[in-house]
Scaffold this active site. Sequence first.
Site, PDB file in Angstrom:
ATOM      1  N   ARG A  31     -50.585 -27.894  14.043  1.00 22.52           N
ATOM      2  CA  ARG A  31     -50.196 -28.653  12.862  1.00 22.52           C
ATOM      3  C   ARG A  31     -51.165 -29.806  12.582  1.00 22.52           C
ATOM      4  NH1 ARG A  31     -43.549 -29.110  13.357  1.00 22.52           N
ATOM      5  NH2 ARG A  31     -43.111 -27.013  12.549  1.00 22.52           N
ATOM      6  N   GLU A  43     -49.944 -18.452  15.395  1.00 24.63           N
ATOM      7  CA  GLU A  43     -48.958 -17.559  14.794  1.00 24.63           C
ATOM      8  C   GLU A  43     -48.849 -16.251  15.567  1.00 24.63           C
ATOM      9  OE1 GLU A  43     -46.784 -18.248  12.627  1.00 24.63           O
ATOM     10  OE2 GLU A  43     -47.568 -20.221  12.083  1.00 24.63           O
ATOM     11  N   THR A  49     -42.669 -14.808  21.314  1.00 24.42           N
ATOM     12  CA  THR A  49     -42.853 -15.757  22.418  1.00 24.42           C
ATOM     13  C   THR A  49     -42.380 -17.148  22.000  1.00 24.42           C
ATOM     14  OG1 THR A  49     -44.819 -14.494  23.096  1.00 24.42           O
ATOM     15  CG2 THR A  49     -44.516 -16.667  24.092  1.00 24.42           C
ATOM     16  N   GLY A  89     -47.553 -11.116  27.351  1.00 29.57           N
ATOM     17  CA  GLY A  89     -46.994  -9.817  27.037  1.00 29.57           C
ATOM     18  C   GLY A  89     -47.397  -9.322  25.658  1.00 29.57           C
ATOM     19  N   TYR A  90     -46.888  -8.131  25.308  1.00 30.46           N
ATOM     20  CA  TYR A  90     -47.196  -7.530  24.011  1.00 30.46           C
ATOM     21  C   TYR A  90     -48.709  -7.603  23.754  1.00 30.46           C
ATOM     22  CZ  TYR A  90     -42.176  -8.177  23.468  1.00 30.46           C
ATOM     23  OH  TYR A  90     -40.813  -8.151  23.665  1.00 30.46           O
ATOM     24  N   TYR A 128     -45.536 -11.887   7.111  1.00 25.18           N
ATOM     25  CA  TYR A 128     -45.258 -13.216   7.649  1.00 25.18           C
ATOM     26  C   TYR A 128     -46.544 -13.940   8.039  1.00 25.18           C
ATOM     27  CZ  TYR A 128     -44.238 -17.025  10.712  1.00 25.18           C
ATOM     28  OH  TYR A 128     -44.246 -18.277  11.268  1.00 25.18           O
ATOM     29  N   ASP A 146     -39.201 -15.724   9.000  1.00 29.49           N
ATOM     30  CA  ASP A 146     -39.067 -15.330  10.397  1.00 29.49           C
ATOM     31  C   ASP A 146     -37.592 -15.448  10.760  1.00 29.49           C
ATOM     32  OD1 ASP A 146     -38.609 -18.041  10.622  1.00 29.49           O
ATOM     33  OD2 ASP A 146     -40.144 -18.392  12.143  1.00 29.49           O
ATOM     34  N   CYS A 201     -30.340 -26.139  12.465  1.00 28.63           N
ATOM     35  CA  CYS A 201     -29.702 -24.885  12.051  1.00 28.63           C
ATOM     36  C   CYS A 201     -29.865 -23.833  13.151  1.00 28.63           C
ATOM     37  CB  CYS A 201     -30.300 -24.392  10.737  1.00 28.63           C
ATOM     38  SG  CYS A 201     -29.240 -23.225   9.846  1.00 28.63           S
ATOM     39  N   CYS A 208     -24.766 -29.413  11.571  1.00 29.94           N
ATOM     40  CA  CYS A 208     -24.696 -29.445  10.104  1.00 29.94           C
ATOM     41  C   CYS A 208     -24.682 -30.872   9.552  1.00 29.94           C
ATOM     42  CB  CYS A 208     -23.454 -28.692   9.632  1.00 29.94           C
ATOM     43  SG  CYS A 208     -23.478 -26.927  10.068  1.00 29.94           S
ATOM     44  N   CYS A 211     -28.207 -31.977   8.881  1.00 30.56           N
ATOM     45  CA  CYS A 211     -29.043 -31.103   8.057  1.00 30.56           C
ATOM     46  C   CYS A 211     -29.452 -31.796   6.763  1.00 30.56           C
ATOM     47  CB  CYS A 211     -28.282 -29.817   7.745  1.00 30.56           C
ATOM     48  SG  CYS A 211     -29.193 -28.691   6.672  1.00 30.56           S
TER      49      CYS A 211
END
Length: 345
Positions: A31, A43, A49, A89-90, A128, A146, A201, A208, A211
């Site tokens: 960021r 991303e 993960t 992984g993946y 995405y 997402d 959330c 709430c 929020c």
Amino acid sequence: MPTQTARLDPRAIAAELVNWYAQHARDYPWRRTRDAYAILVSEVMLQQTQITTVLDRGFYARWMEKFPDFKTLAAAKEEEVLKAWEGLGYYRRARNLQKLAREVMERHGGVFPCEPAAILALPGVGPYTAGAVASFAFGLAEPIVDGNIARVLSRLHDDATPVDSTAGAKVLWERSRALVEATDDPRALNSALMELGQTHCSPTKPACDLCPVRAYCRAKEPEALPVKQMRQEITPVTERVIFLRTAEGVLLEQETGKRRTGLWKLPALPAEHEDAPPKVLVRAQYGITRYKVTLWVHEPHKQAGQWPETHRFIATEELESTPMPAPYRKVLQQLLTGGEFRLSA
């Protein structure tokens, strides 16, 4: 429980979210930059993960140090890439990331494209990821959805349409687009939606009262949303392998399947020995996607002989630099040291 007191005006909701994000945004390294490569890496790592895994265990920092840009990643050996990814992984994600880097170098002159359609056309990039890089790196009004955002939007509209259905996905992307096009700061808006889903959330016991868009939320029972068509059942799987160590090193097998191609593991116990397997040395369990794997490590069925081309003895001092699935790394360390499981970074 939130109570609706205002109409669902995309511009008003977007403004509230952007203002809230400006005050409460958490600090992540991706960021702090507009660099498309750094954002893309984050991303891809965060697919399947948790943020804590990527950051607290140093995966992101180590990757960026070893492969700081498209050029270095494109030029790297696949073995180096898989080793750097080990533990996440993946592994298809890592291969696709390198494939993408090579395409950026070869077809785009080393410059990441900024047009959404061109981003989406890159290897391994879906809607995405394309929307995330377009908005976070280039400030474009591209939507993202997402799991966190799907939860926020489902509750905001009190919509019980299954989020994993065609109809549910379509309306989620439409609502996400309506919000991102209603602000002058798409980067902040998309970040705010993700942040809200990660914090207040939450799946259970949502806060709430904290929020920023509670005045607009229509959810009567927030914890009942979002709805999914059907949860996948966990399938038990048995995996039997052997551990053979000689003066040459440890016998390993290079995987050739789609999931972990190129990684090294303990060799599979030949099928003819499964009915009467040799002595068990270690039993371990690990999970992957919808499978719960019980890994049995046996004594070797033979000490010498002809091994397939996929098998190789690897010297003990080379094991640390050999790319290997994390569960096998843990088991191998226990077998070599006789100590407790410990996962190398």
